[in-house]
Design an enzyme around this catalytic site. Structure first.
Site, PDB file in Angstrom:
ATOM      1  N   ASN A  12      13.699  -7.271   1.516  1.00 60.24           N
ATOM      2  CA  ASN A  12      14.702  -8.144   0.883  1.00 60.24           C
ATOM      3  C   ASN A  12      15.749  -8.696   1.849  1.00 60.24           C
ATOM      4  O   ASN A  12      16.545  -9.547   1.466  1.00 60.24           O
ATOM      5  CB  ASN A  12      15.407  -7.419  -0.291  1.00 60.24           C
ATOM      6  N   ASN A  75      17.685  -1.698  10.103  1.00 61.08           N
ATOM      7  CA  ASN A  75      18.255  -1.741   8.760  1.00 61.08           C
ATOM      8  C   ASN A  75      17.058  -1.620   7.815  1.00 61.08           C
ATOM      9  O   ASN A  75      16.356  -2.606   7.576  1.00 61.08           O
ATOM     10  CB  ASN A  75      19.015  -3.045   8.504  1.00 61.08           C
ATOM     11  N   HIS A  81      16.341   4.997   1.480  1.00 62.64           N
ATOM     12  CA  HIS A  81      16.636   6.049   0.516  1.00 62.64           C
ATOM     13  C   HIS A  81      15.433   6.903   0.113  1.00 62.64           C
ATOM     14  O   HIS A  81      15.610   7.908  -0.565  1.00 62.64           O
ATOM     15  CB  HIS A  81      17.309   5.417  -0.710  1.00 62.64           C
ATOM     16  N   ASP A  88       9.606   9.724   9.865  1.00 63.69           N
ATOM     17  CA  ASP A  88       8.694  10.399  10.788  1.00 63.69           C
ATOM     18  C   ASP A  88       8.335   9.502  11.969  1.00 63.69           C
ATOM     19  O   ASP A  88       8.225   9.981  13.102  1.00 63.69           O
ATOM     20  CB  ASP A  88       7.422  10.833  10.050  1.00 63.69           C
ATOM     21  N   LEU A 102      24.599  -3.367   6.296  1.00 63.73           N
ATOM     22  CA  LEU A 102      25.693  -4.322   6.105  1.00 63.73           C
ATOM     23  C   LEU A 102      26.763  -3.719   5.201  1.00 63.73           C
ATOM     24  O   LEU A 102      27.957  -3.766   5.498  1.00 63.73           O
ATOM     25  CB  LEU A 102      25.148  -5.606   5.474  1.00 63.73           C
ATOM     26  N   SER A 103      26.322  -3.172   4.065  1.00 68.17           N
ATOM     27  CA  SER A 103      27.247  -2.542   3.125  1.00 68.17           C
ATOM     28  C   SER A 103      27.413  -1.068   3.504  1.00 68.17           C
ATOM     29  O   SER A 103      26.747  -0.583   4.426  1.00 68.17           O
ATOM     30  CB  SER A 103      26.687  -2.654   1.701  1.00 68.17           C
ATOM     31  N   ARG A 112      22.012   5.536  -3.598  1.00 66.16           N
ATOM     32  CA  ARG A 112      22.083   5.042  -2.219  1.00 66.16           C
ATOM     33  C   ARG A 112      22.758   6.052  -1.280  1.00 66.16           C
ATOM     34  O   ARG A 112      22.880   5.803  -0.079  1.00 66.16           O
ATOM     35  CB  ARG A 112      22.873   3.725  -2.168  1.00 66.16           C
TER      36      ARG A 112
HETATM   37  C1  DQA Z   1      21.323  -2.137   2.892  1.00 68.13           C
HETATM   38  C2  DQA Z   1      21.763  -1.062   1.894  1.00 68.13           C
HETATM   39  C3  DQA Z   1      20.594  -0.596   1.050  1.00 68.13           C
HETATM   40  O1  DQA Z   1      21.025   0.365   0.097  1.00 68.13           O
HETATM   41  C4  DQA Z   1      19.984  -1.760   0.287  1.00 68.13           C
HETATM   42  O2  DQA Z   1      18.845  -1.337  -0.441  1.00 68.13           O
HETATM   43  C5  DQA Z   1      19.661  -2.906   1.167  1.00 68.13           C
HETATM   44  C6  DQA Z   1      20.598  -3.287   2.219  1.00 68.13           C
HETATM   45  C7  DQA Z   1      22.529  -2.736   3.646  1.00 68.13           C
HETATM   46  O3  DQA Z   1      22.317  -3.370   4.684  1.00 68.13           O
HETATM   47  O4  DQA Z   1      23.676  -2.599   3.205  1.00 68.13           O
HETATM   48  O5  DQA Z   1      18.659  -3.604   0.977  1.00 68.13           O
HETATM   49  O6  DQA Z   1      20.475  -1.530   3.842  1.00 68.13           O
END
Ligand code: DQA
Length: 145
Positions: A12, A75, A81, A88, A102-103, A112
């Site tokens: 995503n 990332n 999660h 591994d 990012l978050s 999360r």
């Molecule tokens: C993320 C945080 C994850 O929990 C989420 O599923 C993402 C983006 C972030 O960059 O903040 O897709 O990895």
């Protein structure tokens, strides 16, 4: 010694800029890769970037980095999660591994709060938005110095 940092982006993240901008910001993935590449260039390093929505593809990239790349910045998106196979694969990589978000997942929904990637990472950078990409490369440069 290799001067290549493997930057991996999970599911995503190809939608960044469009996807929940109030959470992930307005920057696109291309913007973040450009920032990471510029930071790497300042340290005489280069970034090789791959994004995939598939766990196995990310794992194959981690395998191919063995003995070839100096460090990995990843990332993993939501794979963070629950994807033990990514954990591994990273554990079998010899150099520094920076987990990047990012978050700040720890400030969000309870599901999360667990990262299965963290135990295989040298460290984690989370919650600084787009700036995290530059911070991750700075961390790698410091670790390799
Ligand atoms: C993320 C945080 C994850 O929990 C989420 O599923 C993402 C983006 C972030 O960059 O903040 O897709 O990895």
């Amino acid at each position: 010694m290799s001067h290549t940092i493997l930057l991996l982006s999970g599911p995503n993240l190809n939608l960044l800029g469009d996807r929940e901008p109030e959470v992930y910001g307005a920057g696109t993935l291309d913007d973040h890769v450009a920032a990471a590449s510029a930071a790497a260039g300042r340290h005489g390093m280069a970034v090789e970037h791959h994004q995939s929505n598939e766990e196995g593809v990310l794992i194959d990239h981690i395998h191919r980095a063995r003995g070839r790349c100096a460090a990995i910045v990843i990332n993993p998106g939501a794979f963070t999660h629950y994807a033990w196979a990514i954990h591994d694969a990273l554990a079998a990589f010899d150099g520094p591994v920076v987990e990047l978000h990012l978050s700040n997942p720890n400030a969000r929904e309870p599901w999360r709060h667990t990262s299965v990637v963290s135990p295989a990472a040298t460290g984690t950078i989370a919650g600084f938005g787009a700036h995290g990409y530059e911070l991750a490369v700075e961390a790698v440069a410091r670790l390799l110095a």
